[in-house]
Design a protein around this motif. Structure first.
Motif, PDB file in Angstrom:
ATOM      1  N   SER A  12       7.904   1.496  -5.036  1.00 34.23           N
ATOM      2  CA  SER A  12       8.638   2.810  -4.305  1.00 34.23           C
ATOM      3  C   SER A  12       7.627   3.637  -3.604  1.00 34.23           C
ATOM      4  CB  SER A  12       9.500   4.075  -5.201  1.00 34.23           C
ATOM      5  OG  SER A  12      10.285   2.804  -5.942  1.00 34.23           O
ATOM      6  N   ASN A  13       7.939   4.089  -2.311  1.00 35.06           N
ATOM      7  CA  ASN A  13       7.212   4.980  -1.554  1.00 35.06           C
ATOM      8  C   ASN A  13       6.069   4.572  -1.149  1.00 35.06           C
ATOM      9  OD1 ASN A  13       7.033   7.709  -0.672  1.00 35.06           O
ATOM     10  ND2 ASN A  13       5.391   8.421  -2.359  1.00 35.06           N
ATOM     11  N   VAL A  14       5.927   3.159  -0.618  1.00 37.91           N
ATOM     12  CA  VAL A  14       4.752   2.483  -0.052  1.00 37.91           C
ATOM     13  C   VAL A  14       4.747   2.930   1.363  1.00 37.91           C
ATOM     14  CG1 VAL A  14       4.893   0.855  -1.771  1.00 37.91           C
ATOM     15  CG2 VAL A  14       6.056   0.462   0.298  1.00 37.91           C
ATOM     16  N   GLY A  15       5.684   3.567   2.004  1.00 40.14           N
ATOM     17  CA  GLY A  15       5.803   3.735   3.303  1.00 40.14           C
ATOM     18  C   GLY A  15       6.886   3.016   4.313  1.00 40.14           C
ATOM     19  N   LYS A  16       7.826   2.489   3.635  1.00 41.41           N
ATOM     20  CA  LYS A  16       8.735   1.516   4.180  1.00 41.41           C
ATOM     21  C   LYS A  16       9.498   2.150   5.222  1.00 41.41           C
ATOM     22  CE  LYS A  16      11.080   0.386   0.453  1.00 41.41           C
ATOM     23  NZ  LYS A  16      10.479   1.443  -0.561  1.00 41.41           N
ATOM     24  N   SER A  17       9.829   3.376   5.026  1.00 38.86           N
ATOM     25  CA  SER A  17      10.837   4.238   5.999  1.00 38.86           C
ATOM     26  C   SER A  17       9.947   4.549   7.167  1.00 38.86           C
ATOM     27  CB  SER A  17      11.291   5.455   5.314  1.00 38.86           C
ATOM     28  OG  SER A  17      12.181   5.161   4.369  1.00 38.86           O
ATOM     29  N   MET A  18       8.506   4.783   7.022  1.00 38.81           N
ATOM     30  CA  MET A  18       7.879   5.121   8.236  1.00 38.81           C
ATOM     31  C   MET A  18       7.345   3.927   9.102  1.00 38.81           C
ATOM     32  SD  MET A  18       4.652   7.777   8.464  1.00 38.81           S
ATOM     33  CE  MET A  18       5.519   8.925   7.746  1.00 38.81           C
ATOM     34  N   LEU A  19       7.286   2.823   8.477  1.00 34.64           N
ATOM     35  CA  LEU A  19       7.043   1.816   9.019  1.00 34.64           C
ATOM     36  C   LEU A  19       8.048   1.176   9.865  1.00 34.64           C
ATOM     37  CD1 LEU A  19       4.675  -0.442   6.521  1.00 34.64           C
ATOM     38  CD2 LEU A  19       4.167   1.003   8.395  1.00 34.64           C
ATOM     39  N   VAL A  20       9.258   1.216   9.210  1.00 40.77           N
ATOM     40  CA  VAL A  20      10.433   0.919   9.997  1.00 40.77           C
ATOM     41  C   VAL A  20      10.702   1.664  11.105  1.00 40.77           C
ATOM     42  CG1 VAL A  20      13.062   0.785   9.944  1.00 40.77           C
ATOM     43  CG2 VAL A  20      11.659  -0.196   8.152  1.00 40.77           C
ATOM     44  N   ALA A  21      10.429   3.030  11.138  1.00 43.53           N
ATOM     45  CA  ALA A  21      10.248   3.918  12.330  1.00 43.53           C
ATOM     46  C   ALA A  21       9.665   3.528  13.356  1.00 43.53           C
ATOM     47  CB  ALA A  21      10.385   5.522  11.794  1.00 43.53           C
ATOM     48  N   GLY A  22       8.425   3.204  12.744  1.00 45.89           N
ATOM     49  CA  GLY A  22       7.301   2.859  13.930  1.00 45.89           C
ATOM     50  C   GLY A  22       7.503   1.764  14.512  1.00 45.89           C
ATOM     51  N   LEU A  23       8.082   0.656  14.001  1.00 45.77           N
ATOM     52  CA  LEU A  23       8.304  -0.712  14.521  1.00 45.77           C
ATOM     53  C   LEU A  23       9.465  -0.537  15.384  1.00 45.77           C
ATOM     54  CD1 LEU A  23       7.871  -2.709  11.199  1.00 45.77           C
ATOM     55  CD2 LEU A  23       6.749  -3.093  13.326  1.00 45.77           C
ATOM     56  N   ALA A  24      10.530   0.263  14.864  1.00 46.80           N
ATOM     57  CA  ALA A  24      11.604   0.561  15.910  1.00 46.80           C
ATOM     58  C   ALA A  24      11.419   1.085  17.175  1.00 46.80           C
ATOM     59  CB  ALA A  24      12.836   1.596  15.106  1.00 46.80           C
ATOM     60  N   ARG A  25      10.344   1.855  17.021  1.00 50.28           N
ATOM     61  CA  ARG A  25       9.774   2.658  18.324  1.00 50.28           C
ATOM     62  C   ARG A  25       9.181   1.719  19.121  1.00 50.28           C
ATOM     63  NH1 ARG A  25       9.540   7.668  20.664  1.00 50.28           N
ATOM     64  NH2 ARG A  25      11.353   8.085  19.510  1.00 50.28           N
ATOM     65  N   ALA A  26       8.205   0.927  18.395  1.00 52.93           N
ATOM     66  CA  ALA A  26       7.522  -0.088  19.194  1.00 52.93           C
ATOM     67  C   ALA A  26       8.395  -1.120  19.801  1.00 52.93           C
ATOM     68  CB  ALA A  26       6.517  -0.765  18.151  1.00 52.93           C
ATOM     69  N   ALA A  27       9.382  -1.349  19.249  1.00 57.49           N
ATOM     70  CA  ALA A  27      10.272  -2.627  19.910  1.00 57.49           C
ATOM     71  C   ALA A  27      11.199  -2.056  20.822  1.00 57.49           C
ATOM     72  CB  ALA A  27      10.977  -3.311  18.481  1.00 57.49           C
ATOM     73  N   THR A  28      11.442  -0.981  20.596  1.00 60.42           N
ATOM     74  CA  THR A  28      12.338   0.001  21.728  1.00 60.42           C
ATOM     75  C   THR A  28      11.615   0.060  23.098  1.00 60.42           C
ATOM     76  OG1 THR A  28      13.686   0.972  20.030  1.00 60.42           O
ATOM     77  CG2 THR A  28      13.653   1.807  22.230  1.00 60.42           C
ATOM     78  N   ARG A  29      10.377   0.449  22.743  1.00 59.24           N
ATOM     79  CA  ARG A  29       9.521   0.570  23.900  1.00 59.24           C
ATOM     80  C   ARG A  29       9.164  -0.811  24.770  1.00 59.24           C
ATOM     81  NH1 ARG A  29       4.284   4.432  22.159  1.00 59.24           N
ATOM     82  NH2 ARG A  29       3.739   2.447  21.407  1.00 59.24           N
ATOM     83  N   ARG A  30       9.341  -1.799  24.118  1.00 61.14           N
ATOM     84  CA  ARG A  30       9.314  -3.068  24.776  1.00 61.14           C
ATOM     85  C   ARG A  30      10.673  -3.602  25.316  1.00 61.14           C
ATOM     86  NH1 ARG A  30       5.574  -7.211  20.716  1.00 61.14           N
ATOM     87  NH2 ARG A  30       4.239  -5.552  20.036  1.00 61.14           N
ATOM     88  N   GLY A  31      11.499  -2.703  25.394  1.00 61.17           N
ATOM     89  CA  GLY A  31      12.701  -2.916  26.174  1.00 61.17           C
ATOM     90  C   GLY A  31      13.910  -3.696  25.397  1.00 61.17           C
ATOM     91  N   MET A  32      13.598  -3.633  24.032  1.00 64.23           N
ATOM     92  CA  MET A  32      14.627  -4.305  22.990  1.00 64.23           C
ATOM     93  C   MET A  32      15.700  -3.291  22.723  1.00 64.23           C
ATOM     94  SD  MET A  32      12.280  -6.431  20.673  1.00 64.23           S
ATOM     95  CE  MET A  32      13.470  -7.529  20.008  1.00 64.23           C
ATOM     96  N   SER A  33      16.936  -3.578  22.651  1.00 67.91           N
ATOM     97  CA  SER A  33      17.912  -2.548  21.875  1.00 67.91           C
ATOM     98  C   SER A  33      17.980  -2.799  20.336  1.00 67.91           C
ATOM     99  CB  SER A  33      19.295  -2.919  22.648  1.00 67.91           C
ATOM    100  OG  SER A  33      19.602  -4.124  21.978  1.00 67.91           O
TER     101      SER A  33
END
Length: 483
Positions: A12-33
């Motif tokens: 628990s609390n290894v940073g999953k939520s933040m990593l998902v947010a960061g990956l989501a922003r990175a993928a969104t910036r690459r033009g993906m929905s």
């Protein structure tokens, strides 16, 4: 076809939520929905959604990283703890029941259709779904009927990347131990791993990465250094809220047992000139606080008893005698009144309890839950504030005639005759820059042009940059499978 990848944690609390947010922003910036998804979450820090329900606050932040409005399909099952052994069960954004952990363990598998229903709806709207697990898949004693980790990954055919937290120590054992205890079929779903929260020279753990890869046959996807600006993003877990020293204006916040919707604190913590001090149980409320803010609570009556058990009621009275200001939000507002009436036993056995008596209002607990996004106006200044209400109970009394917010042509909130004691049901007030600046200036802070919303988006971009630098984002995205 939509693709999906699941981020699970070795604890628990290894940073999953933040990593998902960061990956989501990175993928969104690459033009993906992109859309976020968490099958089951446990949190009292909920967000109100565009479709009139509630989900975990982390999924709301992840939605923002994707450029989307929060929706109940992003977190179909939400558990909101009400006691040490029981929680409210929210399905598709609406309260279904309240039950003890043992009973929920027996029935959780029946919620898999609801989970997959939401997941399938998201599939029709996004190129990529980034799924967040809960806790750890290594808790194999909970595997039967699991909907949060490997149970979901298996049912939906989603590959997994496993995250270890090196900051707490023993990260090799976290990851290799997970590999050792998982059933073969579950273990085969894990395709990659990464290390999070590293402090110092990441090259010093190169050998550790090789050892984990050799013992698990998982693809290493990076060593992610500690992200120093994480505190600028809304926290979901009560473990993550902490005092923040930022300036001479001190806001003291008693840490209630069932503190809820504490995202009200985030804009305050991030504002120059302001220090937010979280007061732990057993510590007194500080005598030099400019404002004592009593936050929301999932169990108002129980938390009021907890408040008194710490002696905080005595400290609060002393603060008021010194001319200090007090603000109660939601459950904190209810506590400030003269009485809380729960004849129907909504929060426990039927009872009537005396409030803190600082506002001349009475709250009657009702079965109906108010759950809505709202826009209001600060009556004194005309500043527009946008936020949400998420509560049970109706509050009335003479001090509501001094309501300090205007909502749909009616007053919202209550205030004492001298205006130093205020309460309201509206969460999200301090995200409004103009209102926050006026409010804090009245406490003695210097006027500021700090833009909170812009800072959150700037931090999400910085988080995405951080992951692009230190994590093999290309490999993570390439591992996503068609679902």
């Amino acid at each position: 076809m939509t693709k999906a990848i699941m981020i699970q944690g070795a604890g628990s609390n290894v940073g999953k939520s933040m990593l998902v947010a960061g990956l989501a922003r990175a993928a969104t910036r690459r033009g993906m929905s992109v859309a976020p998804f968490k099958p089951q979450n446990m949190s009292n820090n909920a967000a109100v959604t565009s479709d009139g329900g509630e989900i975990g606050r982390a999924q709301a932040l992840q939605a923002r990283a994707c450029g989307l409005a929060p929706h109940t399909d992003m977190n179909p099952v939400l558990l909101k703890p009400e006691s040490e052994v029981g929680a409210q069960v929210v399905v598709h954004g609406k309260r279904m029941t309240t039950m003890k952990a043992r009973d929920y363990g027996k029935m959780k598998s029946t919620l898999m259709p609801a989970v997959l229903e939401s997941f399938n709806r998201l599939k029709s709207q996004a190129d990529l779904i980034i799924v967040e697990g809960a806790g750890s898949p290594a808790e194999v004693n909970l595997r039967a009927g699991d909907i949060a980790n490997m149970g979901f990954a298996s049912a939906a055919g989603v590959p997994v990347a496993l995250i270890g937290d090196i900051d707490r120590g023993g990260v090799i054992a976290q990851l290799v131990g997970t590999h050792a205890v998982l059933p073969d079929a579950d273990c085969a779903l894990i395709k990659a791993f990464a290390i999070n929260k590293f402090r110092g020279d990441t090259t010093l753990f190169a050998e550790g990465m090789d050892i984990i890869a050799a013992k698990t046959d998982w693809t290493p996807c990076g060593i992610i250094p500690w992200f120093a600006d994480a505190w600028r993003l809304p926290a979901e877990d009560v473990m993550d809220i902490a005092s923040r020293k930022g300036g001479p204006i001190k806001i003291a916040v008693p840490k209630l047992n069932r503190i809820a919707n504490f995202d009200d604190l985030d804009p305050l913590s991030a504002t120059p000139d302001v220090s937010v001090e979280i007061i732990q149980p057993g510590q007194p409320l500080p005598g030099d606080a400019d404002l004592i803010l009593i936050p929301g609570s999932k169990s108002t009556i129980a938390d009021l008893a907890h408040f008194r058990a710490q002696g905080w009621d005595i400290d609060l009275q002393a603060h008021v005698r010194r001319g200090g200001r007090v603000l109660g939000i939601c459950g904190g507002y209810q506590m400030l009144g003269t009485q809380i009436i729960d004849d129907a036993g909504i929060e426990g056995p039927p009872c009537r309890v005396a409030g803190l008596g600082l506002l001349d209002v009475v709250t009657v607990m009702t079965e109906e839950k108010r759950l809505t996004e709202i826009t209001a106006t600060h009556r004194e200044t005309g500043a527009v504030v946008r936020g949400y209400e998420i509560h049970i109970g109706v509050t009335t009394g003479p001090d509501t005639h001094r309501a300090w917010l205007e909502l749909d042509g009616r007053g919202e909130g209550a205030a004492s005759a001298d205006g130093r004691i205020q309460g309201c049901y509206m969460h999200g007030l301090f995200s409004a820059d103009a209102f926050r600046s006026v409010y804090l200036t009245a406490l003695g802070a210097a006027p500021t042009t700090y833009n909170y919303d812009d800072s959150v988006d700037t931090t999400l971009d910085a988080l995405a940059d951080h992951l692009e630098t230190h994590m093999d984002v290309d490999t993570i995205l390439a591992l996503a499978a068609e679902v």
